[in-house]
Design an enzyme around this catalytic site. Sequence first.
Site, mmCIF file in Angstrom:
data_model
loop_
_atom_site.group_PDB
_atom_site.id
_atom_site.type_symbol
_atom_site.label_atom_id
_atom_site.label_comp_id
_atom_site.label_asym_id
_atom_site.label_seq_id
_atom_site.Cartn_x
_atom_site.Cartn_y
_atom_site.Cartn_z
ATOM 1 N N CYS A 52 5.126 -12.934 -3.234
ATOM 2 C CA CYS A 52 5.344 -11.542 -2.525
ATOM 3 C C CYS A 52 6.959 -11.778 -1.890
ATOM 4 C CB CYS A 52 4.619 -11.550 -1.531
ATOM 5 S SG CYS A 52 2.962 -11.407 -2.248
ATOM 6 N N HIS A 103 7.276 -6.824 3.800
ATOM 7 C CA HIS A 103 6.380 -6.731 2.768
ATOM 8 C C HIS A 103 5.005 -6.222 3.162
ATOM 9 C CE1 HIS A 103 3.553 -7.978 -0.174
ATOM 10 N NE2 HIS A 103 3.085 -9.074 0.255
ATOM 11 N N ASN A 151 -1.085 -3.619 -1.594
ATOM 12 C CA ASN A 151 -0.151 -5.013 -1.519
ATOM 13 C C ASN A 151 0.293 -5.153 -3.092
ATOM 14 O OD1 ASN A 151 1.265 -7.348 -1.910
ATOM 15 N ND2 ASN A 151 -0.149 -8.525 -0.298
HETATM 16 O O1 UT7 Z 1 0.968 -11.005 0.001
HETATM 17 C C1 UT7 Z 1 0.331 -11.973 0.750
HETATM 18 C C2 UT7 Z 1 -1.020 -12.085 0.331
HETATM 19 N N1 UT7 Z 1 -1.959 -11.831 1.368
HETATM 20 C C3 UT7 Z 1 -2.025 -11.598 2.595
HETATM 21 O O2 UT7 Z 1 -0.946 -11.099 3.288
HETATM 22 C C4 UT7 Z 1 -3.414 -11.377 3.325
HETATM 23 C C5 UT7 Z 1 -3.410 -12.118 4.735
HETATM 24 N N2 UT7 Z 1 -4.928 -11.904 5.303
HETATM 25 C C6 UT7 Z 1 -5.248 -10.778 5.682
HETATM 26 O O3 UT7 Z 1 -4.633 -9.602 5.529
HETATM 27 C C7 UT7 Z 1 -6.727 -10.615 6.144
HETATM 28 O O4 UT7 Z 1 -7.056 -12.002 6.472
HETATM 29 C C8 UT7 Z 1 -7.724 -10.005 5.308
HETATM 30 C C9 UT7 Z 1 -7.525 -8.588 5.291
HETATM 31 C C10 UT7 Z 1 -7.579 -10.784 3.950
HETATM 32 C C11 UT7 Z 1 -9.225 -10.153 5.974
HETATM 33 O O5 UT7 Z 1 -9.128 -9.803 7.307
HETATM 34 P P1 UT7 Z 1 -9.724 -10.869 8.555
HETATM 35 O O6 UT7 Z 1 -9.698 -9.950 9.597
HETATM 36 O O7 UT7 Z 1 -8.934 -11.921 8.459
HETATM 37 O O8 UT7 Z 1 -11.148 -10.929 7.917
HETATM 38 P P2 UT7 Z 1 -12.049 -12.226 7.602
HETATM 39 O O9 UT7 Z 1 -11.257 -12.967 6.296
HETATM 40 O O10 UT7 Z 1 -11.909 -13.060 8.836
HETATM 41 O O11 UT7 Z 1 -13.386 -11.647 7.384
HETATM 42 C C12 UT7 Z 1 -14.288 -11.037 8.382
HETATM 43 C C13 UT7 Z 1 -15.666 -10.635 7.855
HETATM 44 C C14 UT7 Z 1 -16.212 -11.603 7.018
HETATM 45 O O12 UT7 Z 1 -17.658 -11.548 7.151
HETATM 46 P P3 UT7 Z 1 -18.264 -12.394 8.096
HETATM 47 O O13 UT7 Z 1 -17.984 -13.969 7.501
HETATM 48 O O14 UT7 Z 1 -17.572 -12.457 9.509
HETATM 49 O O15 UT7 Z 1 -19.633 -12.031 8.078
HETATM 50 C C15 UT7 Z 1 -15.788 -11.264 5.408
HETATM 51 O O16 UT7 Z 1 -17.105 -11.746 4.809
HETATM 52 O O17 UT7 Z 1 -15.160 -9.457 6.982
HETATM 53 C C16 UT7 Z 1 -15.801 -9.748 5.762
HETATM 54 N N3 UT7 Z 1 -15.060 -9.049 4.306
HETATM 55 C C17 UT7 Z 1 -15.180 -7.892 4.196
HETATM 56 N N4 UT7 Z 1 -16.197 -6.944 4.850
HETATM 57 C C18 UT7 Z 1 -16.211 -5.818 3.988
HETATM 58 C C19 UT7 Z 1 -13.854 -9.444 3.739
HETATM 59 N N5 UT7 Z 1 -13.394 -8.696 2.941
HETATM 60 C C20 UT7 Z 1 -14.482 -7.475 3.212
HETATM 61 C C21 UT7 Z 1 -14.231 -6.314 2.638
HETATM 62 N N6 UT7 Z 1 -15.117 -5.495 2.956
HETATM 63 N N7 UT7 Z 1 -13.517 -5.990 1.531
#
Ligand code: UT7
Length: 312
Positions: A118, A239, A269
Amino acid sequence: MGLSKGNFKIISSGHYTPEGVLTNKDLEKIVETSDEWITTRTGIKERRISDGKTTSDLATLAAKNAIEKANYDKEDIDLIIVATFTAEIRSPSVACRVQAKLGLDKPGLLAFDINAACTGFIYALNIAERMLQTGAYKAALVIGSEVISRVTDYKDRNTCVLFGDGAGAVIIEKDESKEVVFSVQTKSDEDLILYVDDYVSMNGPKVYQFASRIIQSSVNAVLEHGNIDKDSIRKIIPHQANIRIIQSASKALKMPMDSFYVNIHKYGNTSAASIPIALDEMLETEKINSGDKIILVGFGAGLTSGACSLTF
Ligand code: UT7
């Protein structure tokens, strides 16, 4: 940090995003997710998905848009650098395909790709700037282009809601009156918290922590190295990975959210394409005067990161 100063002028910019729209509501039918979760956790409402067009097709359309907008003589282009991690074939490079699709064959023209995930567009600008300084090249076409839908697992809700396809391009020429300042670096990632093999995989929270910190330090490094007053920055183009990452950067830098250009709700993204698409949209919609400064800042797999200030 890899700090450097140089100069170039942005002659023109362009972008292309595929017509196919994949909304959060569409994703609700594919994986266990909701519009509410995606919107509140990421700021994304929809993303564009290529209908069979390749990464070099998108790159060529973005380049044509930049060429047409400035009525630029494409025969002046003698350097093409494409930042991508989604080349449609392993070789030749996407940049070579763009050269062919634009019908460019100037003697001495050089075309190649770089992969810095990215942050690719910022690395590519840095390389192009250094190459223009040699005097061996007149004009560089620098593109970020991705078809991430090809490497997205639409069964994995952790990743499939985040990414989209698109391309952005700029044409730059050396101009000593337009200073640019770069801060680029790569941090070792032994655990591979973000990588692409068949599909994109990541540890979201770990990438999130890295991103939130690195935007602030990269922007501050550019301001310091360039002796630039923060208040003189017209806009920061980050980004577009997650609106919450941008909000935390806004807080950490003590710069209001309206100093950040945001279009994540429309495209998600798009990796190396996200900054040049946002740059082109910003130049189309906001009045930027001669002498104005903006900052581009990105981060991604590697872990790569970098920022640069541009002078208009
Ligand atoms: O270009 C660079 C590439 N990537 C990035 O910049 C990504 C950086 N990270 C992020 O943007 C965030 O970490 C995410 C958007 C990917 C995830 O958000 P988060 O607030 O960090 O959520 P999490 O991974 O801690 O997950 C929280 C909960 C989990 O459920 P449990 O374990 O608490 O029951 C996940 O399974 O949200 C769940 N979850 C979802 N629920 C509904 C993860 N993805 C989804 C989804 N829909 N799409």
